[in-house]
Design a protein around this motif. Structure first.
Motif, PDB file in Angstrom:
ATOM      1  N   LEU A  74       0.831  -1.203   0.000  1.00  0.00           N
ATOM      2  CA  LEU A  74       0.000   0.000   0.000  1.00  0.00           C
ATOM      3  C   LEU A  74       0.865   1.252   0.000  1.00  0.00           C
ATOM      4  O   LEU A  74       0.611   2.203  -0.764  1.00  0.00           O
ATOM      5  CB  LEU A  74      -0.935  -0.022   1.211  1.00  0.00           C
ATOM      6  CG  LEU A  74      -1.998   1.067   1.303  1.00  0.00           C
ATOM      7  CD1 LEU A  74      -2.876   1.110   0.059  1.00  0.00           C
ATOM      8  CD2 LEU A  74      -2.846   0.855   2.562  1.00  0.00           C
ATOM      9  N   ALA A  75       1.912   1.263   0.819  1.00  0.00           N
ATOM     10  CA  ALA A  75       2.848   2.396   0.844  1.00  0.00           C
ATOM     11  C   ALA A  75       3.529   2.563  -0.507  1.00  0.00           C
ATOM     12  O   ALA A  75       3.684   3.691  -1.021  1.00  0.00           O
ATOM     13  CB  ALA A  75       3.891   2.178   1.941  1.00  0.00           C
ATOM     14  N   ASP A  76       3.941   1.443  -1.104  1.00  0.00           N
ATOM     15  CA  ASP A  76       4.618   1.486  -2.402  1.00  0.00           C
ATOM     16  C   ASP A  76       3.703   2.064  -3.474  1.00  0.00           C
ATOM     17  O   ASP A  76       4.106   2.925  -4.267  1.00  0.00           O
ATOM     18  CB  ASP A  76       5.046   0.073  -2.820  1.00  0.00           C
ATOM     19  CG  ASP A  76       5.992  -0.584  -1.834  1.00  0.00           C
ATOM     20  OD1 ASP A  76       6.637   0.134  -1.044  1.00  0.00           O
ATOM     21  OD2 ASP A  76       6.077  -1.827  -1.852  1.00  0.00           O
ATOM     22  N   LEU A  77       2.461   1.581  -3.506  1.00  0.00           N
ATOM     23  CA  LEU A  77       1.521   2.025  -4.538  1.00  0.00           C
ATOM     24  C   LEU A  77       1.184   3.508  -4.393  1.00  0.00           C
ATOM     25  O   LEU A  77       1.081   4.229  -5.394  1.00  0.00           O
ATOM     26  CB  LEU A  77       0.247   1.179  -4.479  1.00  0.00           C
ATOM     27  CG  LEU A  77       0.393  -0.288  -4.883  1.00  0.00           C
ATOM     28  CD1 LEU A  77      -0.923  -1.031  -4.657  1.00  0.00           C
ATOM     29  CD2 LEU A  77       0.843  -0.432  -6.333  1.00  0.00           C
ATOM     30  N   ILE A  98      11.085   2.233 -12.611  1.00  0.00           N
ATOM     31  CA  ILE A  98      11.164   2.121 -11.150  1.00  0.00           C
ATOM     32  C   ILE A  98      12.199   1.058 -10.824  1.00  0.00           C
ATOM     33  O   ILE A  98      12.217  -0.011 -11.446  1.00  0.00           O
ATOM     34  CB  ILE A  98       9.797   1.724 -10.542  1.00  0.00           C
ATOM     35  CG1 ILE A  98       8.744   2.796 -10.815  1.00  0.00           C
ATOM     36  CG2 ILE A  98       9.925   1.478  -9.031  1.00  0.00           C
ATOM     37  CD1 ILE A  98       7.319   2.356 -10.490  1.00  0.00           C
ATOM     38  N   LEU A  99      13.065   1.351  -9.864  1.00  0.00           N
ATOM     39  CA  LEU A  99      14.012   0.357  -9.351  1.00  0.00           C
ATOM     40  C   LEU A  99      13.707   0.139  -7.881  1.00  0.00           C
ATOM     41  O   LEU A  99      13.834   1.053  -7.069  1.00  0.00           O
ATOM     42  CB  LEU A  99      15.454   0.830  -9.517  1.00  0.00           C
ATOM     43  CG  LEU A  99      16.531  -0.061  -8.875  1.00  0.00           C
ATOM     44  CD1 LEU A  99      16.488  -1.479  -9.444  1.00  0.00           C
ATOM     45  CD2 LEU A  99      17.912   0.551  -9.041  1.00  0.00           C
ATOM     46  N   TYR A 100      13.301  -1.071  -7.554  1.00  0.00           N
ATOM     47  CA  TYR A 100      12.939  -1.432  -6.181  1.00  0.00           C
ATOM     48  C   TYR A 100      14.078  -2.272  -5.613  1.00  0.00           C
ATOM     49  O   TYR A 100      14.229  -3.447  -5.941  1.00  0.00           O
ATOM     50  CB  TYR A 100      11.634  -2.232  -6.201  1.00  0.00           C
ATOM     51  CG  TYR A 100      10.894  -2.337  -4.882  1.00  0.00           C
ATOM     52  CD1 TYR A 100       9.747  -1.592  -4.647  1.00  0.00           C
ATOM     53  CD2 TYR A 100      11.327  -3.200  -3.888  1.00  0.00           C
ATOM     54  CE1 TYR A 100       9.042  -1.711  -3.456  1.00  0.00           C
ATOM     55  CE2 TYR A 100      10.639  -3.327  -2.686  1.00  0.00           C
ATOM     56  CZ  TYR A 100       9.496  -2.563  -2.479  1.00  0.00           C
ATOM     57  OH  TYR A 100       8.806  -2.685  -1.289  1.00  0.00           O
ATOM     58  N   MET A 101      14.896  -1.645  -4.786  1.00  0.00           N
ATOM     59  CA  MET A 101      16.035  -2.330  -4.179  1.00  0.00           C
ATOM     60  C   MET A 101      15.594  -3.057  -2.907  1.00  0.00           C
ATOM     61  O   MET A 101      14.626  -2.659  -2.247  1.00  0.00           O
ATOM     62  CB  MET A 101      17.137  -1.323  -3.824  1.00  0.00           C
ATOM     63  CG  MET A 101      17.763  -0.624  -5.014  1.00  0.00           C
ATOM     64  SD  MET A 101      18.697  -1.729  -6.105  1.00  0.00           S
ATOM     65  CE  MET A 101      20.036  -2.264  -5.016  1.00  0.00           C
ATOM     66  N   ILE A 136      13.562   5.396  -7.336  1.00  0.00           N
ATOM     67  CA  ILE A 136      14.242   4.390  -6.525  1.00  0.00           C
ATOM     68  C   ILE A 136      13.417   4.173  -5.270  1.00  0.00           C
ATOM     69  O   ILE A 136      13.170   5.107  -4.498  1.00  0.00           O
ATOM     70  CB  ILE A 136      15.663   4.842  -6.123  1.00  0.00           C
ATOM     71  CG1 ILE A 136      16.467   5.252  -7.348  1.00  0.00           C
ATOM     72  CG2 ILE A 136      16.375   3.714  -5.353  1.00  0.00           C
ATOM     73  CD1 ILE A 136      17.723   6.027  -6.995  1.00  0.00           C
ATOM     74  N   LEU A 137      12.985   2.941  -5.069  1.00  0.00           N
ATOM     75  CA  LEU A 137      12.218   2.578  -3.882  1.00  0.00           C
ATOM     76  C   LEU A 137      12.984   1.526  -3.085  1.00  0.00           C
ATOM     77  O   LEU A 137      13.806   0.793  -3.629  1.00  0.00           O
ATOM     78  CB  LEU A 137      10.845   2.030  -4.272  1.00  0.00           C
ATOM     79  CG  LEU A 137       9.913   2.967  -5.043  1.00  0.00           C
ATOM     80  CD1 LEU A 137       8.609   2.251  -5.400  1.00  0.00           C
ATOM     81  CD2 LEU A 137       9.620   4.234  -4.253  1.00  0.00           C
ATOM     82  N   HIS A 138      12.704   1.469  -1.809  1.00  0.00           N
ATOM     83  CA  HIS A 138      13.307   0.468  -0.925  1.00  0.00           C
ATOM     84  C   HIS A 138      12.415   0.377   0.311  1.00  0.00           C
ATOM     85  O   HIS A 138      12.083   1.392   0.916  1.00  0.00           O
ATOM     86  CB  HIS A 138      14.717   0.888  -0.517  1.00  0.00           C
ATOM     87  CG  HIS A 138      15.522  -0.202   0.140  1.00  0.00           C
ATOM     88  ND1 HIS A 138      15.074  -0.930   1.219  1.00  0.00           N
ATOM     89  CD2 HIS A 138      16.756  -0.687  -0.138  1.00  0.00           C
ATOM     90  CE1 HIS A 138      15.992  -1.811   1.577  1.00  0.00           C
ATOM     91  NE2 HIS A 138      17.028  -1.691   0.766  1.00  0.00           N
TER      92      HIS A 138
END
Length: 300
Positions: A135-138, A216-219, A256-258
């Protein structure tokens, strides 16, 4: 009564409702100060947590509700042999809603089958799923990309045990024209059950080769707590490190997400880059959990 155990427990329309509700909370927090007044959230964390636990507690407090629970299972009767079912039955007597993190896959699902009046929120079950992080990511992606369609999303690191990645892939795959790029060593590849339903995906061991095409890059970190062999962890823990040199190959508007915590996989030199959204992602987690609590308590 509705639970949130799996990201697919919500329809796309329900997600849209939560997105709009989160927007309203962000824009006018004062309107929600007493929305959950008189309600109690049970925060049951059988496994360590910083962001998820504190964001749930902050969410409930900002809504005017209160929080009970524990952050260390060793301080509960589970040390005396109490079963999870008995713990949940006990907690339901005292609480209106429950956020639970557990080290065993399926624990939240089991809890949801026991209760009759208390919605259960899965705050992470082993290496399986973490739907509130989704939910936070979206929310973060929506605020900066405008929609979820026609995106190339790269997931890099520990894809085998990464419950946040498993959850986001399940949720965002329902949108149109999504391509997934899975970047990992062969030992930490995305499990087949989480790839079997995907329309388009690629797999590679090279972050350098993948990064130029990503939106999007999700590390993710290599999760030491999931490894049986400490030697295997030491060998793989620094397999990927995102630094300014690699980032120079990326699109100017790549996100960039993590999900955090990070260890070495993102250099602190990246933090000030305009493409780094992982600190904002944390804050969106609180707003998303506020919206979710209101929805599950039928206070919308």
């Amino acid at each position: 009564m509705k639970h949130f155990i799996d990201p697919l427990d919500l329809t796309l329309d329900e997600y849209d409702l939560l997105f709009r509700l989160a927007d309203n909370i962000i824009e006018s927090p004062v309107d929600f100060l007493d929305r959950a007044k008189g309600k109690l959230l049970a925060s049951l964390f059988f496994e360590p947590s910083t962001r998820t636990r504190l964001s749930f507690e902050a969410a409930m407090n900002r809504l005017g509700g209160r929080v009970i629970g524990f952050s260390d299972a060793n301080a509960t009767s589970t040390t005396k042999g109490e079963t999870l079912i008995d713990t949940i039955n006990t907690v339901e007597n005292y609480s209106d809603i429950c956020a639970m993190r557990h080290f065993k896959e399926g624990a939240a699902s089991l809890a949801s089958k026991v209760v009759s009046t208390m919605p259960i929120i899965n705050a992470g079950d082993g290496g399986h799923l973490h739907p509130t992080q989704t939910l936070a990511d979206l929310i973060t992606i929506r605020r900066h990309k405008g929609s979820f369609e026609k995106l190339n999303i790269g997931f890099c690191g520990d894809l085998k045990f990464g419950r946040t990645i498993h959850s986001l892939v399940r949720a965002i795959n329902r949108y149109e024209d999504i391509n997934f790029t899975f970047i990992s060593p062969k030992e930490l590849k995305m499990p087949d059950p989480f790839k079997s339903f995907l329309k388009k995906y690629d797999e590679t061991e090279s972050l350098v080769d993948a990064i130029p095409s990503l939106d999007i890059l999700y590390m993710s970190r290599v999760q030491k707590e999931r490894f049986v062999s400490s030697d295997e962890y030491e060998r793989l823990k620094d397999f990927y490190i995102l630094d300014p040199e690699k980032l120079s190959l990326a699109k100017d508007d790549m996100m960039i997400l993590h999900p955090m915590p990070r260890v070495n996989e993102i250099s602190p030199l990246v933090d000030k880059d305009s493409r780094a959204f992982y600190f904002e992602q944390m804050k969106m987690g609180m707003y998303g959990r506020m919206a979710l609590i209101l929805y599950l308590l039928e206070l919308v």
